[in-house]
Design a protein around this motif. Structure first.
Motif, short mmCIF file in Angstrom:
data_model
loop_
_atom_site.label_atom_id
_atom_site.label_comp_id
_atom_site.label_asym_id
_atom_site.label_seq_id
_atom_site.Cartn_x
_atom_site.Cartn_y
_atom_site.Cartn_z
N ILE A 55 0.82 -1.18 0.07
CA ILE A 55 -0.17 0.08 0.05
C ILE A 55 0.86 1.21 -0.16
CG2 ILE A 55 -1.62 1.44 1.44
CD1 ILE A 55 -2.54 -1.28 2.18
N LYS A 56 0.68 2.19 -0.93
CA LYS A 56 1.57 3.40 -1.05
C LYS A 56 0.50 4.56 -0.15
CE LYS A 56 2.77 7.02 -4.35
NZ LYS A 56 3.03 7.38 -5.78
N ASN A 57 -0.77 4.53 -0.28
CA ASN A 57 -1.46 5.45 0.46
C ASN A 57 -3.10 5.10 0.59
OD1 ASN A 57 -2.89 6.98 -1.49
ND2 ASN A 57 -0.92 7.56 -2.14
N ILE A 58 -3.61 5.32 1.83
CA ILE A 58 -5.13 5.30 2.03
C ILE A 58 -5.35 6.54 2.42
CG2 ILE A 58 -7.02 4.03 3.32
CD1 ILE A 58 -5.25 1.57 3.55
N ASP A 59 -6.40 7.15 1.62
CA ASP A 59 -6.71 8.74 1.95
C ASP A 59 -7.66 8.61 2.86
OD1 ASP A 59 -4.52 9.40 0.50
OD2 ASP A 59 -5.82 9.34 -1.57
N VAL A 60 -8.44 7.55 3.32
CA VAL A 60 -9.55 7.63 4.24
C VAL A 60 -9.19 7.16 5.45
CG1 VAL A 60 -11.35 7.86 2.39
CG2 VAL A 60 -10.67 5.68 3.27
N GLN A 61 -9.88 7.64 6.59
CA GLN A 61 -9.86 7.23 8.19
C GLN A 61 -11.18 6.73 8.42
OE1 GLN A 61 -6.95 6.92 9.60
NE2 GLN A 61 -5.65 8.10 8.32
N ARG A 62 -11.45 5.90 9.49
CA ARG A 62 -12.60 5.54 9.97
C ARG A 62 -13.40 6.77 10.48
NH1 ARG A 62 -13.05 1.83 15.65
NH2 ARG A 62 -15.37 1.71 15.77
N GLY A 63 -14.75 6.89 10.00
CA GLY A 63 -15.63 7.92 10.05
C GLY A 63 -15.81 8.65 8.88
N GLY A 147 -20.78 5.91 1.18
CA GLY A 147 -21.24 5.61 2.47
C GLY A 147 -20.11 6.31 3.50
N VAL A 148 -19.92 5.37 4.45
CA VAL A 148 -18.96 6.06 5.63
C VAL A 148 -18.00 4.74 5.98
CG1 VAL A 148 -18.88 6.70 8.23
CG2 VAL A 148 -20.94 7.38 6.81
N VAL A 149 -16.64 5.13 6.22
CA VAL A 149 -15.80 4.18 6.51
C VAL A 149 -16.11 3.49 7.90
CG1 VAL A 149 -13.42 3.77 6.83
CG2 VAL A 149 -14.27 5.20 4.98
N ILE A 150 -16.22 2.35 8.14
CA ILE A 150 -16.73 1.66 9.15
C ILE A 150 -15.53 1.24 10.20
CG2 ILE A 150 -17.85 0.06 10.57
CD1 ILE A 150 -19.52 1.94 9.40
N GLN A 151 -14.58 0.55 9.17
CA GLN A 151 -13.41 0.06 9.72
C GLN A 151 -12.10 0.02 8.78
OE1 GLN A 151 -13.21 -1.33 12.72
NE2 GLN A 151 -11.00 -1.05 12.68
N ARG A 152 -10.98 0.39 9.03
CA ARG A 152 -9.76 0.20 8.32
C ARG A 152 -8.69 -0.55 8.89
NH1 ARG A 152 -5.90 5.41 6.69
NH2 ARG A 152 -4.32 4.36 7.90
N TYR A 153 -8.57 -1.82 7.99
CA TYR A 153 -7.68 -2.95 8.34
C TYR A 153 -6.34 -2.90 8.02
CZ TYR A 153 -12.43 -5.10 8.40
OH TYR A 153 -13.76 -5.06 8.62
N LYS A 154 -5.96 -2.01 7.17
CA LYS A 154 -4.72 -1.78 6.59
C LYS A 154 -4.14 -0.40 6.80
CE LYS A 154 -4.19 -6.29 5.25
NZ LYS A 154 -2.73 -6.92 5.55
N ASP A 155 -2.70 -0.16 6.91
CA ASP A 155 -1.94 1.13 6.70
C ASP A 155 -1.11 1.02 5.76
OD1 ASP A 155 -3.47 2.32 8.98
OD2 ASP A 155 -2.08 0.71 10.43
N PRO A 156 -0.59 2.44 5.25
CA PRO A 156 0.44 2.26 4.29
C PRO A 156 1.83 1.69 4.58
CG PRO A 156 -0.53 4.47 4.70
CD PRO A 156 -1.02 3.65 5.52
N GLY A 157 2.08 0.84 3.70
CA GLY A 157 3.42 0.23 3.81
C GLY A 157 3.13 -1.29 3.99
N GLU A 158 1.87 -1.58 4.41
CA GLU A 158 1.66 -3.05 4.49
C GLU A 158 1.25 -3.71 3.39
OE1 GLU A 158 -0.52 -4.20 8.46
OE2 GLU A 158 -1.21 -2.15 8.18
#
Length: 252
Positions: A55-63, A147-158
């Protein structure tokens, strides 16, 4: 004989009238106690990547709220980007080669076979460029719903594969699942509207029947329906218990 036929006519008439009364009274067969229901998202999806990678980037967070088609995750794609540039250069070279030899072909200084080979190189390079761009596009994941982000399981670099890295739910509209006695089957139609109250709140929300289970559960002698409730103001939360009272089940 005449008296017998008259008696039979009276009996059949009485049975028919009794059946009509029972049919009309079906909505009243519900218990006086409120029926419980459960509020659920209208859509709830877990996103995974079509290809493996880091993963290079994830632009969204929970909520965070996301729109349909919004890019939510990007994988490292240096090799794929380089492949696109390589094939693009090959296509540009093949195109220039055809253009340079156009006059020669018109003057019969090159053969039909040579001209066909050059045109084939252009077509093949165009197909390869399209394939390379598709491979590069697979390094991005877009949300299929709003919709709305309920859960994020991964982070950048994973590292990510077919396992989910993000969960998104649509909270507007909201769904409410209700279990009803089998006696009411056939009296409720899609499009009927009922009043629903979330537990802990006095506010009444109107729900419209969207789904009616086609099968009655033999063990409990019940069937389920799903209501759609407007939740534009966001006051309803998924997972809340709700109530539908018997008096509100009469069709509007």
């Amino acid at each position: 004989m005449m008296k017998y036929l008259t008696w039979m006519s009276i009996a059949v008439s009485a049975i028919t009238n009794s059946q009509m009364v029972l049919a009309q009274d079906k909505p009243n067969l519900l218990p006086l106690a409120p029926l419980s229901c459960l509020l659920e998202p209208s859509f709830d999806v877990e996103l995974s990547s079509e290809v493996q990678g880091v993963i290079k980037n994830i632009d969204v967070q929970r909520g965070d709220r996301v729109k349909k088609g919004q890019t939510v995750m990007v994988l490292e794609s240096k090799l794929e980007a380089a492949a696109v540039n390589t094939v693009k250069a090959r296509l540009e070279f093949a195109t220039r080669k055809v253009e340079r030899n156009t006059d020669l072909f018109k003057k019969n200084l090159i053969s039909d076979i040579e001209q066909d080979e050059m045109m084939t190189e252009v077509r093949l390079a165009a197909f390869q460029l399209k394939e390379a761009r598709v491979r590069l596009g697979l390094r991005e994941t877009k949300s299929p719903i709003e919709g709305v982000v309920i859960q994020r399981y991964k982070d950048p670099g994973e590292f990510v594969d077919e396992t989910p890295f993000l969960r998104i739910a649509t909270l507007n509209p909201m769904h409410a699942e209700i279990v009803l006695p089998a006696e009411l089957y056939g009296t409720i139609k899609k499009g009927d509207t009922f009043n629903v109250t979330a537990l802990g709140s006095d506010q009444i929300h109107q729900g419209t029947v969207k789904v009616i289970d086609p099968i009655i559960d033999a063990a409990s002698n019940t069937f389920a329906i799903a209501l759609v409730l407007d939740n534009e103001d966001g006051v309803l939360s998924a997972g809340l218990r709700c109530e539908v009272r018997a008096s509100s089940l009469a069709k509007n």
